[in-house]
Motif scaffolding. Structure first.
Motif, PDB file in Angstrom:
ATOM      1  N   GLY A   2      69.107  68.986  76.300  1.00 35.36           N
ATOM      2  CA  GLY A   2      70.324  68.888  75.494  1.00 35.36           C
ATOM      3  C   GLY A   2      71.556  69.312  76.276  1.00 35.36           C
ATOM      4  N   ILE A   3      71.410  70.363  77.074  1.00 35.21           N
ATOM      5  CA  ILE A   3      72.535  70.795  77.914  1.00 35.21           C
ATOM      6  C   ILE A   3      72.876  69.697  78.907  1.00 35.21           C
ATOM      7  N   ARG A   4      71.856  69.130  79.565  1.00 31.44           N
ATOM      8  CA  ARG A   4      72.096  68.060  80.544  1.00 31.44           C
ATOM      9  C   ARG A   4      72.817  66.880  79.882  1.00 31.44           C
ATOM     10  N   GLU A   5      72.366  66.490  78.700  1.00 27.76           N
ATOM     11  CA  GLU A   5      72.979  65.367  77.992  1.00 27.76           C
ATOM     12  C   GLU A   5      74.458  65.628  77.706  1.00 27.76           C
ATOM     13  N   ARG A   6      74.778  66.829  77.256  1.00 24.81           N
ATOM     14  CA  ARG A   6      76.174  67.159  76.931  1.00 24.81           C
ATOM     15  C   ARG A   6      77.040  67.204  78.182  1.00 24.81           C
ATOM     16  N   VAL A   7      76.514  67.773  79.247  1.00 25.70           N
ATOM     17  CA  VAL A   7      77.270  67.840  80.497  1.00 25.70           C
ATOM     18  C   VAL A   7      77.545  66.429  81.019  1.00 25.70           C
ATOM     19  N   GLU A   8      76.535  65.576  80.992  1.00 29.17           N
ATOM     20  CA  GLU A   8      76.714  64.200  81.466  1.00 29.17           C
ATOM     21  C   GLU A   8      77.681  63.423  80.583  1.00 29.17           C
ATOM     22  N   MET A   9      77.693  63.703  79.273  1.00 26.45           N
ATOM     23  CA  MET A   9      78.654  63.042  78.377  1.00 26.45           C
ATOM     24  C   MET A   9      80.087  63.402  78.750  1.00 26.45           C
ATOM     25  N   LEU A  10      80.264  64.584  79.341  1.00 21.37           N
ATOM     26  CA  LEU A  10      81.587  65.028  79.784  1.00 21.37           C
ATOM     27  C   LEU A  10      81.892  64.590  81.214  1.00 21.37           C
ATOM     28  N   GLY A  11      80.980  63.829  81.815  1.00 23.88           N
ATOM     29  CA  GLY A  11      81.181  63.352  83.174  1.00 23.88           C
ATOM     30  C   GLY A  11      80.863  64.393  84.235  1.00 23.88           C
ATOM     31  N   GLY A  12      80.114  65.411  83.860  1.00 32.64           N
ATOM     32  CA  GLY A  12      79.810  66.490  84.790  1.00 32.64           C
ATOM     33  C   GLY A  12      78.416  66.410  85.364  1.00 32.64           C
ATOM     34  N   GLN A  13      78.091  67.446  86.128  1.00 30.62           N
ATOM     35  CA  GLN A  13      76.779  67.548  86.752  1.00 30.62           C
ATOM     36  C   GLN A  13      76.145  68.879  86.385  1.00 30.62           C
ATOM     37  N   LEU A  14      74.841  68.855  86.192  1.00 31.74           N
ATOM     38  CA  LEU A  14      74.072  70.054  85.872  1.00 31.74           C
ATOM     39  C   LEU A  14      73.031  70.259  86.957  1.00 31.74           C
ATOM     40  N   ARG A  15      72.929  71.489  87.427  1.00 36.65           N
ATOM     41  CA  ARG A  15      71.882  71.851  88.390  1.00 36.65           C
ATOM     42  C   ARG A  15      71.170  73.092  87.859  1.00 36.65           C
ATOM     43  N   ILE A  16      69.856  73.066  87.901  1.00 37.62           N
ATOM     44  CA  ILE A  16      69.047  74.193  87.431  1.00 37.62           C
ATOM     45  C   ILE A  16      68.197  74.663  88.594  1.00 37.62           C
ATOM     46  N   GLU A  17      68.293  75.964  88.873  1.00 36.44           N
ATOM     47  CA  GLU A  17      67.497  76.562  89.930  1.00 36.44           C
ATOM     48  C   GLU A  17      66.587  77.603  89.294  1.00 36.44           C
ATOM     49  N   SER A  18      65.280  77.422  89.455  1.00 37.30           N
ATOM     50  CA  SER A  18      64.331  78.362  88.878  1.00 37.30           C
ATOM     51  C   SER A  18      62.963  78.125  89.475  1.00 37.30           C
ATOM     52  N   SER A  19      62.177  79.167  89.492  1.00 38.71           N
ATOM     53  CA  SER A  19      60.763  79.079  89.815  1.00 38.71           C
ATOM     54  C   SER A  19      60.092  80.286  89.171  1.00 38.71           C
ATOM     55  N   PRO A  20      58.817  80.180  88.890  1.00 40.21           N
ATOM     56  CA  PRO A  20      58.134  81.283  88.207  1.00 40.21           C
ATOM     57  C   PRO A  20      58.336  82.616  88.942  1.00 40.21           C
ATOM     58  N   GLY A  21      58.753  83.624  88.184  1.00 43.20           N
ATOM     59  CA  GLY A  21      58.936  84.965  88.723  1.00 43.20           C
ATOM     60  C   GLY A  21      60.262  85.221  89.399  1.00 43.20           C
ATOM     61  N   SER A  22      61.184  84.243  89.395  1.00 38.79           N
ATOM     62  CA  SER A  22      62.421  84.425  90.164  1.00 38.79           C
ATOM     63  C   SER A  22      63.706  84.347  89.351  1.00 38.79           C
ATOM     64  N   GLY A  23      63.629  84.263  88.045  1.00 34.28           N
ATOM     65  CA  GLY A  23      64.848  84.117  87.260  1.00 34.28           C
ATOM     66  C   GLY A  23      65.319  82.679  87.272  1.00 34.28           C
ATOM     67  N   THR A  24      66.466  82.456  86.639  1.00 38.58           N
ATOM     68  CA  THR A  24      66.993  81.107  86.499  1.00 38.58           C
ATOM     69  C   THR A  24      68.496  81.111  86.679  1.00 38.58           C
ATOM     70  N   ALA A  25      69.005  80.057  87.310  1.00 41.13           N
ATOM     71  CA  ALA A  25      70.448  79.840  87.411  1.00 41.13           C
ATOM     72  C   ALA A  25      70.740  78.436  86.890  1.00 41.13           C
ATOM     73  N   VAL A  26      71.725  78.334  86.019  1.00 39.88           N
ATOM     74  CA  VAL A  26      72.182  77.055  85.490  1.00 39.88           C
ATOM     75  C   VAL A  26      73.620  76.882  85.942  1.00 39.88           C
ATOM     76  N   LEU A  27      73.891  75.794  86.665  1.00 40.31           N
ATOM     77  CA  LEU A  27      75.224  75.533  87.203  1.00 40.31           C
ATOM     78  C   LEU A  27      75.759  74.238  86.592  1.00 40.31           C
ATOM     79  N   VAL A  28      76.958  74.294  86.081  1.00 36.95           N
ATOM     80  CA  VAL A  28      77.610  73.135  85.478  1.00 36.95           C
ATOM     81  C   VAL A  28      78.926  72.914  86.210  1.00 36.95           C
ATOM     82  N   ASP A  29      79.128  71.690  86.714  1.00 38.42           N
ATOM     83  CA  ASP A  29      80.379  71.306  87.361  1.00 38.42           C
ATOM     84  C   ASP A  29      81.039  70.202  86.558  1.00 38.42           C
ATOM     85  N   LEU A  30      82.318  70.399  86.240  1.00 31.89           N
ATOM     86  CA  LEU A  30      83.089  69.434  85.457  1.00 31.89           C
ATOM     87  C   LEU A  30      84.436  69.198  86.113  1.00 31.89           C
ATOM     88  N   GLU A  31      84.977  68.007  85.895  1.00 31.82           N
ATOM     89  CA  GLU A  31      86.351  67.731  86.282  1.00 31.82           C
ATOM     90  C   GLU A  31      87.255  68.449  85.299  1.00 31.82           C
TER      91      GLU A  31
END
Length: 76
Positions: free
Chosen positions: A45-74
């Motif tokens: 759902g987050i990816r869909e909303r970001v793309e609707m705004l013309g942006g990019q979503l990147r998710i960095e995660s792996s088991p045991g290492s936490g998570t980072a969600v990055l959103v870039d928009l114009e």
């Protein structure tokens, strides 16, 4: 975040540089395998909303290492 990922800490950073807006949300939770199938729609759902705004979503995660969600928009 604590509810889903078992995080003790989370940070949110919003920055504007030139014509770009970046949102970074990070936690120190359990992370997850991004390639594993899931029945949840939260990140999709987050990816869909970001793309609707013309942006990019990147998710960095792996088991045991936490998570980072990055959103870039114009900056409109």
């Amino acid at each position: 975040m604590a509810r889903h990922g078992g995080a003790s800490n989370a940070s949110v950073l919003l920055s504007v540089h030139g014509g770009r807006v970046r949102l970074v949300v990070e936690d120190d939770g359990g992370g997850f395998d991004r390639a594993a199938p899931t029945s949840r729609f939260g990140l999709a759902g987050i990816r869909e909303r970001v793309e609707m705004l013309g942006g990019q979503l990147r998710i960095e995660s792996s088991p045991g290492s936490g998570t980072a969600v990055l959103v870039d928009l114009e900056n409109a």
